[in-house]
Structures are given as C-alpha cells and as structure tokens.
Design a protein around this motif. Structure first.
Motif, mmCIF file in Angstrom:
data_model
loop_
_atom_site.group_PDB
_atom_site.id
_atom_site.type_symbol
_atom_site.label_atom_id
_atom_site.label_comp_id
_atom_site.label_asym_id
_atom_site.label_seq_id
_atom_site.Cartn_x
_atom_site.Cartn_y
_atom_site.Cartn_z
ATOM 1 N N VAL A 266 0.838 -1.196 0.000
ATOM 2 C CA VAL A 266 0.000 0.000 0.000
ATOM 3 C C VAL A 266 0.877 1.253 0.000
ATOM 4 N N ALA A 267 1.932 1.242 0.794
ATOM 5 C CA ALA A 267 2.826 2.400 0.863
ATOM 6 C C ALA A 267 3.474 2.680 -0.502
ATOM 7 N N GLU A 268 3.848 1.631 -1.205
ATOM 8 C CA GLU A 268 4.418 1.820 -2.541
ATOM 9 C C GLU A 268 3.401 2.463 -3.481
ATOM 10 N N ALA A 269 2.159 2.021 -3.376
ATOM 11 C CA ALA A 269 1.110 2.575 -4.235
ATOM 12 C C ALA A 269 0.833 4.035 -3.886
ATOM 13 N N ILE A 270 0.913 4.372 -2.613
ATOM 14 C CA ILE A 270 0.729 5.775 -2.204
ATOM 15 C C ILE A 270 1.802 6.645 -2.852
ATOM 16 N N ASN A 271 3.021 6.182 -2.804
ATOM 17 C CA ASN A 271 4.109 6.949 -3.427
ATOM 18 C C ASN A 271 3.869 7.105 -4.931
ATOM 19 N N GLU A 272 3.398 6.058 -5.568
ATOM 20 C CA GLU A 272 3.121 6.128 -6.995
ATOM 21 C C GLU A 272 2.026 7.150 -7.305
ATOM 22 N N ALA A 273 0.993 7.210 -6.452
ATOM 23 C CA ALA A 273 -0.090 8.178 -6.657
ATOM 24 C C ALA A 273 0.412 9.607 -6.485
ATOM 25 N N PHE A 274 1.303 9.807 -5.518
ATOM 26 C CA PHE A 274 1.877 11.143 -5.333
ATOM 27 C C PHE A 274 2.705 11.551 -6.565
ATOM 28 N N VAL A 275 3.461 10.616 -7.097
ATOM 29 C CA VAL A 275 4.265 10.916 -8.287
ATOM 30 C C VAL A 275 3.356 11.274 -9.461
ATOM 31 N N ARG A 276 2.257 10.564 -9.583
ATOM 32 C CA ARG A 276 1.316 10.876 -10.659
ATOM 33 C C ARG A 276 0.795 12.306 -10.505
ATOM 34 N N PHE A 277 0.476 12.682 -9.274
ATOM 35 C CA PHE A 277 0.005 14.048 -9.038
ATOM 36 C C PHE A 277 1.094 15.057 -9.361
ATOM 37 N N GLU A 278 2.325 14.778 -8.956
ATOM 38 C CA GLU A 278 3.423 15.711 -9.220
ATOM 39 C C GLU A 278 3.605 15.927 -10.722
ATOM 40 N N ASN A 279 3.416 14.878 -11.490
ATOM 41 C CA ASN A 279 3.605 14.979 -12.938
ATOM 42 C C ASN A 279 2.433 15.657 -13.634
ATOM 43 N N GLU A 280 1.225 15.437 -13.139
ATOM 44 C CA GLU A 280 0.039 15.920 -13.841
ATOM 45 C C GLU A 280 -0.552 17.181 -13.228
ATOM 46 N N GLY A 281 -0.370 17.376 -11.911
ATOM 47 C CA GLY A 281 -0.939 18.548 -11.253
ATOM 48 C C GLY A 281 -2.460 18.515 -11.236
ATOM 49 N N ILE A 282 -3.052 19.683 -11.014
ATOM 50 C CA ILE A 282 -4.503 19.833 -10.989
ATOM 51 C C ILE A 282 -4.891 20.863 -12.047
ATOM 52 N N THR A 283 -5.900 20.577 -12.821
ATOM 53 C CA THR A 283 -6.308 21.488 -13.896
ATOM 54 C C THR A 283 -7.308 22.523 -13.371
ATOM 55 N N GLU A 284 -7.480 23.576 -14.158
ATOM 56 C CA GLU A 284 -8.474 24.590 -13.805
ATOM 57 C C GLU A 284 -9.877 23.979 -13.762
ATOM 58 N N LYS A 285 -10.135 23.059 -14.674
ATOM 59 C CA LYS A 285 -11.452 22.418 -14.704
ATOM 60 C C LYS A 285 -11.697 21.612 -13.434
ATOM 61 N N ASP A 286 -10.656 20.915 -12.970
ATOM 62 C CA ASP A 286 -10.800 20.146 -11.732
ATOM 63 C C ASP A 286 -10.991 21.061 -10.527
ATOM 64 N N LEU A 287 -10.290 22.170 -10.522
ATOM 65 C CA LEU A 287 -10.450 23.129 -9.434
ATOM 66 C C LEU A 287 -11.876 23.660 -9.407
#
Length: 946
Positions: free
Chosen positions: A351-372
């Motif tokens: 689970v901890a490995e998957a959490i790190n992977e999800a954080f990396v995905r966020f770092e690469n993609e960020g949050i869009t204006e539409k999502d905000l």
C-alpha cells in the motif's frame, strides 16, 4: 468544522459581487446582530421566520486544549455535567424542561477548542431556555457533588469505550496525536481524555476548571430563529447580566505539530479484520492562508474517479475500496491525514508503494483549472443544505465569533476560498507533504503483525482490563447541600410560555403518471434547492437465498457510469452541477436520491433518468463493487454493533427468512454473483408500478409534473409481485442469547420481539406509550435509571419500528462489560413495573413533548421528505400529524397501562448480549431465563426460537 464553514460561506460570494449565470436569489441573506453585556458575554442574534422555532446555543471557548496534562477530559466532562442539575432547575431540570416544551433535546459537543450546548424549541419557550442557559453559568457549580461526579465519570468512560475502545481502529487518533504533538502540547491528548485521568479527577479539580473557563467573558450566546429581538435582549440582560465576569483569559498562540523524523508504528487491533494504514503530516491552523489550498488538495487527491489515489490504489492495483484524506484544522494547529483500509491480508508495504506512486502521478500531472472548478462547484449546494435549520446557522455564527473574533468574518473567508489557484494547490503539496516527515500507523488484525509497515515499532496503547466489581459505587440521587447563589430576583420561578406558535402543516400535492409512478411533493422556496427521494419497493425482499446481495450490488453499480457515460464522465457531470445523486438498496426497497440547486434541477433529473434507465453494467466497476462489499462484510464480523444487528434479525425471523439476511449478502453469495444476476434483478423488479417519487424544494407542482414527462414515457411498467411473508410471532418465553467477542470492553444489548406493523391501530398509541420508557431521550426511564442513576451506559433507547406488514419492539444499548447482568436485570425490572408506576406527571411530559414538538416537525427538507414517505408508504392522510395529535390528547394513564401490559412483557422477549463470554456468559444465568445460548456459529436457527 472548517469544511462546514467553507460551505456556509459560498453564498456570500454572491453578496460580495460575484456574478454567476442564472445565479441564486440575490436577496437571500443571513443577517446577524451582535452585542456584548458588561460582564463580557457576547450575544449574536439571527432572525429566521420560516418556522415557529428558535435555537439557543451557548458556546464556551474551552476544549481539551485548555486542560492540564494528567487532568484530561475535563471539558468533555463538563459537557455532560452541565445538563444534570442547576440550583433553580433542580436535578435533571434541563432535560425535563426540554421534554415539556417540545424541544429537540438539550445536547452538546466538545472539540479541542470549544464546548457548545444547544437545542431547538418552539418559539414560545425562548424565555424558558434563556433562563435555563443562564443557570449553567451562574447557578450550577454548587450542585456538583462527589456522587454526581462519580456517576458522570462512569458515563463518560462508557462513552469512551463505545466510541474508541470497543470498535475497530478506535485507538488510531490516540496513537497519532501522542506522536505528532509534544507531551506539553494541548493537542497531545484526546478530547475525551483517558480513563485514568477521569477516575483521578477530584471535586476540587472540577470546580477549579469550571470557575476559570465557564465565565461570561469566555462564552458566546447565539439565538437564531423566529423571535422578537427587542424582547429577547431584555430577557438576555435579565438572566445573564448579574453573572460575574471571570478572570481575563490569555489567548493561546498557534503551535504546529512536530515530526523530527518519520515514525512508523503498529498496533494489533482486537476488533479489526482488515489492515489500515494512516499517514499524518503536520500542517497549519484554521483560517491560515494555506489551509484553503490544503482543503482542495486533499479532495482532489482522494475524492472521485479522477483522484490519483482512486486511480492507483482502487482501480489499478485493487488494494482497497476507497481512500480517505482530509486536512483537519483546529485553533492552534492542523494535521493532514491519509487513510487506506486495505483488503484482507494485504501487506501495508505494498500500500505504501502505491501511495508513493499516486503522489508521483500528481506531481507529474498537477490539478487542472477544470478540476479546481469542479471541486468548488458543490460548495453552494452544500452551503444551502447547511442552512436547513436555524441551529445550523447559529453554529456558524458562534464559530466565527470565537475563532475569528467576528461573526462577519465571512467576507475575508470567502475571499480566501475563491483565491485558491492550481499553483497554490501544488505549492502546499510541496511545502507540507512532499519529502516531509510524517507519522505512519499500521493497525492490523490480531496475530497479523507481519502486515504492518516494515520497521514499525509497537505503539503504546492503553487497553482496559475487565475486572468484575472494579468500579466504585455511588448514590447519585443524594441531594446536594450548599449555600444558594444569590440573585436580584427569584430564579426558582420558571418563566411563562409566550404566545403559542402557529403550526402550519406543509401543503402536499399528489399525482400519478401513466406508467404507474406515484408522485408526492411539497413546494418550499426557503432556499433555492430541490431534494428528491424515489423509493422502489422490493430491495432485498426480491432476492433469492442463493443471490443474496444482488440488490445491493446492483444499486452500487447504477452510479458507476451509464450507457453513454463512463463512470468518470458521469461523476464529473454530477459534480459540475454541484449536485449529488445516490442509489441505495435496503431490506425492503431501493432508493434513488438527489440534491441539487433549483436552477440545475432539470439537468440533475436528466442524469437521474440516465442512471435509472441506461445502466452501463461496467465489468471493472462490478468487480470493484464486489471487493468493496466483501470488505464491508469482513468488517461487520468484528464490529459488536453490526454483529448484534445481524444476529437479532436472525433471532426475530429465523435463518430461512429473507428478512433475516444481511442486505450485503454473504461472502459466498457475493463471490458467486455475476453481472447477469444484477441485470436479471434490474429487468425483473425495477419498475414504476412499485415506485414512489417524493420531492421537496423550490419548484412548483406544475413544473415538477411537466419535468417528469420523459420519465413517464421512457420508463415502462412491468408487473412486480412483492412476496407475502408471514408475520413473525413473539417468543412464548424469554431466552438469553450470547455472542462472544473476546475482551470486549462493552456488552451490546439488544432486547425485544416481533411486534406489530405500522398500519396497526395500536402502533402509534404504543409509540406514545414508549416515550417515557425509552423513546424520550433523557426524559425516559431507561436513560434515567441506567445512565443517570447507575452510570452503566452512555445511552439506551427503546422503540417500535414497523412497515406495512410487520414490526419489532427493541431496546438497545452498550453497557460496561462488568455490569452486563446488572444492566439486564434493571431493564427487566423497569419493563415489569412500567405500567403500574406510570404517573399523571409522566403523561403530562409525554403530551407536552409530542404535541409541542410539532412546531419543529417540518423545519428541514429532510423532515418534509420523511412526511411524504410516511404518507405514500402507509396510506396516511396529508394531515396525519393532526390525527396523531388527537391520539396524544386522548391518551390516559389507564390506556398507557393497558398498552404496556399488552406490549411490554419481559418474559416473552429475545435477550441478546454481544460481549466477552469468558467473564459474562455464566453470570447471565442469574437473569432468570435459563441457560444462555452461545450463538457464535449461528447462521440462524432452523426455526425461530420460542
């Protein structure tokens, strides 16, 4: 609390000049008036004339953060003590007063930073409430005696057992806070305190605490509702003015938590069946500029199909059913928590490995204006929902006054909310989360330490030992002897009622569509919302015994995409409207509910139709739903309350009756269900011929009916025959059943029998009869005897529950393990003596509450929807409330005695105990109902026990 405030603020964007296309009513307003008495009491008034009710809330700026180490739990203890007695109301005076005037029941809550006391009453009782609330501050502390304190310690300790010690993952917050905050930090301990500190508290300690913190200059009084402000000012001054000011209180300064190095801790949880991993990072206090972006960050990362954590942990790796993440802000500090309850036997390092992977995905993609924009879209709807009661408005005003020093902080707060940018969200992630130290807690089932994070050390958790007769004895009925506190007038005289409120029953309309769908509505334009509740009769009743859980899985799948929308697209379409749509399967029905802004009603209804008529039957979502359901079933297996509920159904109906089955199904049946089984259920049983559509909100009957033309033409009726099930009969003699939960800190009691349907002519009279027994909260005998008299429990209740075909009478409670026998003996005695001891005073209290409380009966949209459902399901007249009022008016002591003799036979009941068998099973023989039957292997008796 912060999230509620966020919702509360959205409307004021409109007032501050924010223009939106088709915006909500520009003239909608929440006005307030604030003044201060000479003694420092802050008073805030808000007038709302929509219903003849008024809420009174007294909030003290004291929570667990103002306590001393070693004397924890005092603020919460006072939340309890202040209801018990005061010099002028007498013992139990506030609870008795609340019942007589038809109030919602005096209640309270405690946080790290504040304690509040509140209730809603018909507006003719406002002066009475102000008189009573003033007694809390000026004429209370002398009534606290050693026996009173001893008893309330037991009540609070029972609450702690119920809320923390006797439930899965109940010690998580304790472990986190002990390691996140230094020992001298006021957030290091839990709000409820420790059993040891509570037991060690002396009367002198308690009085010292009260005299420092419960003073006018540390309190805010809010009055909200339908009242005359000038008259109310006179009353406030009359009752509060002469209470002396306390010492000046220095504000505490913000102080964040400290994690010098990442800590990994584990605990083998006696009640857990699934491993749970929680990460916690220190963040910032409430109203800090960064707190707003942190709120957005947590919602984006973990909520919804697009959330990185959902995509990685739920969909891709299938490690869990959901991920919880939130930023908790308090007055002095904040903490951001991420929690993953994994599937059975899952190694939390994965689970901890998957959490790190999800954080990396966020770092690469960020949050869009539409999502905000999507995240903010639901706030306006949520805001209006939070204003559905005068009490909700009062809470918000008090919160701002205390923690922002201004009820009008609204403008600054909304500016901060609206100012959050996508860059802010990434900035706070980098500042508080990425590569920062954190606390990691692994709570794993007993014997599965290997599932915890690698290199975790054992957390220090205090587990209470069960010792028979260990608790001290006391007599809480002893009257205190003290010198009365002086006053400029006679406060023992209860103020009179004001003019009687004029109760208006909402106007109901009803129609039927050509496909058989029955429609019931109430137009209500207090707020620009529409709420819908559609009930399709059937639910679990229509399942086969080899297809248990089919209705539940079908309901879960209906919101996971449609024919033309992927699950993600459907979720986004709902979110963009600021709406919510849910589908839920119960024992007897399937419910589809929606909540939306009135201006988005038609678009929301279109999505409801699409969900109902064009299901997607997504195979990936089907497998996820099955895993989720199996996890829920496993968790129920270790939850004493769920165990009691499931076992009680079997004892009521017998194992071969569909009504006795868990609505989730069993692990075996859920595993065996196919998507074709769900389609078969859908095509066979989801029909307008057995459906009822209820709507409350800012839409006219004409517009509502016109909007349903599409549903009328597209949803074709089919014949659905509901099963005719036998009415279960009561046992011929009582029997004790015991379900063993080793080392349980409480015993869950469920006592009752199959009773009558809600359509029986005796049903509502029996409800009236039960009010003093266990339906009236603190006015009831069960509460007064087991909680207030003995300190055996945190809460106990009794009631009749029924539908069109059958019903039950049930008494339920969680009691201290070492008084399991004594508690059941006392319940048995109360039942035996109830009719013969019911008095004229009891009848007066019953009538006072059940008649006067009608002023509150239709205040919220939820209450109005419940009214419509009663009308549609049971065939009641639109003014059934008036009919019931006549039943109450005509009730006599003799009738109560007759009903109690008929329906409260303690010798013909099921007595179910879920608790620790090694210490309590044999003791239960003394109840007098023979040898207790151990039922841990019970999948249901072949025949219902007699």
């Amino acid at each position: 609390m912060k999230k509620l405030l966020t919702l509360f603020l959205m409307l004021f964007a409109l007032m501050a000049g924010q223009q939106q296309k088709e915006s909500a009513k520009a003239d909608f307003n929440v006005a307030y008036e604030k003044f201060e008495l000479d003694n420092g009491l802050d008073v805030v008034f808000h007038v709302d004339r929509s219903d003849p009710v008024v809420a009174v809330a007294l909030t003290a700026h004291v929570g667990s953060a103002r306590e001393k180490e070693g004397r924890t739990g005092f603020a919460h203890l006072f939340e309890h003590l202040l209801f018990l007695e005061s010099e002028n109301l007498g013992k139990g005076g506030l609870d008795k007063l609340s019942a007589r005037v038809g109030g919602s029941g005096a209640n309270g809550s405690t946080s790290r930073d504040r304690t509040n006391y509140f209730q809603t009453v018909p507006n003719d009782a406002l002066e009475k409430m102000l008189w009573a609330e003033a007694d809390k501050l000026g004429w209370f502390i002398n009534t606290v005696t050693e026996p009173v304190l001893a008893k309330e310690k037991q009540v609070v300790k029972n609450e702690k057992r119920q809320s923390n010690d006797n439930r899965p993952y109940g010690h998580t917050s304790y472990v986190i806070d002990k390691n996140l905050y230094p020992a001298d930090h006021p957030y290091n301990w839990q709000v409820i305190g420790s059993l040891e500190d509570l037991q060690a508290a002396t009367l002198a300690d308690v009085k010292e605490f009260f005299r420092k913190w419960y003073v006018p200059n540390n309190v805010t009084l809010v009055v909200s509702g339908d009242f005359d402000t000038e008259q109310a000012k006179e009353w406030v001054k009359k009752y509060f003015d002469e209470i002396p000011r306390g010492e000046e209180i220095e504000p505490l300064k913000p102080r964040p938590g400290v994690v010098a190095a990442t800590k990994k801790l584990y605990h083998e949880d006696n009640f857990a069946r699934l491993p749970e991993l929680t990460y916690t990072w220190p963040t910032v206090e409430q109203y800090h500029p960064d707190s707003y972006a942190l709120d957005v960050l947590t919602q984006y990362l973990a909520s919804g199909k697009k959330a990185p954590f959902n995509q990685v942990l739920v969909q891709d790796k299938k490690l869990t059913a959901s991920v919880q993440m939130y930023n908790r802000t308090s007055e002095l500090a904040g903490q951001l928590q991420l929690s993953v309850r994994a599937y059975a036997d899952t190694d939390l390092d994965i689970v901890a490995e998957a959490i790190n992977e999800a954080f990396v995905r966020f770092e690469n993609e960020g949050i869009t204006e539409k999502d905000l924009a999507r995240i903010k879209a639901g706030q306006e709807t949520g805001f209006y929902n939070s204003l559905s009661s005068v009490l909700g408005k009062g809470f918000q005003l008090a919160q701002y006054n205390i923690f922002a020093n201004d009820p009008g902080f609204i403008k600054k707060d909304i500016e901060n909310i609206l100012a959050v940018t996508t860059a802010d969200v990434m900035r706070v992630y980098q500042k508080y989360i990425k590569d920062k130290n954190y606390i990691a807690t692994s709570f794993v089932p007993k014997g599965q330490k290997s599932l915890a994070l690698e290199n975790s050390v054992q957390a220090q958790v205090v587990e209470e030992q069960i010792v028979q007769g260990a608790e001290e004895t006391f007599d809480a009925s002893i009257q205190a002897s003290y010198e009365r506190t002086s006053s400029s007038f006679d406060r023992t005289v209860e103020p009179p009622y004001g003019p009687a409120p004029q109760v208006q029953i909402p106007e109901v309309y009803e129609t039927s569509l050509n496909n058989g769908l029955k429609v019931y509505g109430i137009e209500n334009n207090e707020v620009p919302l529409v709420q819908i509740n559609m009930v399709i009769d059937g639910g679990q009743l229509l399942e086969g015994m080899d297809k248990l859980g089919a209705a539940n899985l079908m309901a879960a799948l209906m919101t996971k995409g449609t024919k033309n929308k992927t699950p993600e697209e459907l979720e986004e379409a709902i979110d963009q409207l600021g709406a919510s749509i849910g589908v839920y399967a119960g024992k007897e029905s399937i419910r589809i509910s929606a909540n939306t802004l009135a201006r988005n009603y038609e678009a929301t209804l279109a999505l409801m139709e699409e969900i109902l008529l064009e299901p997607r039957w997504d195979t990936t979502e089907f497998e996820l739903a099955k895993q989720r359901t199996i996890s829920q079933i496993r968790q129920q297996e270790a939850n004493p309350n769920a165990i009691a509920s499931n076992a009680y159904d079997i004892l009521i109906y017998g194992k071969n009756d569909i009504r006795a089955q868990n609505r989730l199904g069993t692990i075996e049946t859920v595993n065996n269900l196919t998507i074709e089984d769900l389609k078969t259920y859908y095509t066979s049983f989801v029909s307008p011929s057995v459906a009822r559509f209820h709507v409350v909100g800012d839409i006219s009957q004409q517009d509502l009916v016109a909007s349903l033309k599409g549903l009328e033409s597209r949803w074709k009726a089919k014949s659905v025959v509901l099963p005719e099930l036998p009415k279960p009969s009561a046992p011929e003699k009582s029997q004790v059943y015991f379900f063993d939960v080793p080392d349980a800190k409480q015993s869950v009691l469920t006592i009752g029998y199959p009773s009558m349907p809600a359509t029986d002519e005796d049903y509502y009279p029996a409800v009236v009869m039960n009010y003093i027994l266990g339906g009236g909260g603190f006015a009831s005998r069960l509460t007064q005897e087991l909680r207030e008299g003995k300190g055996y429990t945190y809460g106990i209740r009794s009631g009749f529950s029924g539908n069109k075909t059958d019903g039950t009478f049930t008494i339920s409670s969680g009691v201290r393990t070492n008084v399991t026998l004594e508690s059941t003996q006392l319940v048995k005695e109360i039942l035996s003596n109830y009719g013969s001891t019911f008095s004229d005073k009891d009848l007066e209290t019953t009538k006072g509450f059940l008649i006067k409380s009608n002023a509150r009966a239709f205040e919220t949209a939820g209450a109005k929807l419940n009214m419509l459902e009663n009308i549609s399901e049971l065939g009641l007249p639109y003014d059934y409330v008036k009919e019931r009022e006549e039943v109450v008016q005509g009730m006599t002591v003799e009738k109560i005695k007759e009903l109690s003799q008929k329906y409260l036979n303690e010798d013909q009941m099921i007595w179910l105990v879920v608790g620790d068998a090694k210490t309590q099973l044999n003791r239960m023989k003394q109840l007098g109902f023979g040898e207790p039957i151990l039922i841990n292997n019970l999948s249901g008796p072949e025949k219902k026990p007699k």
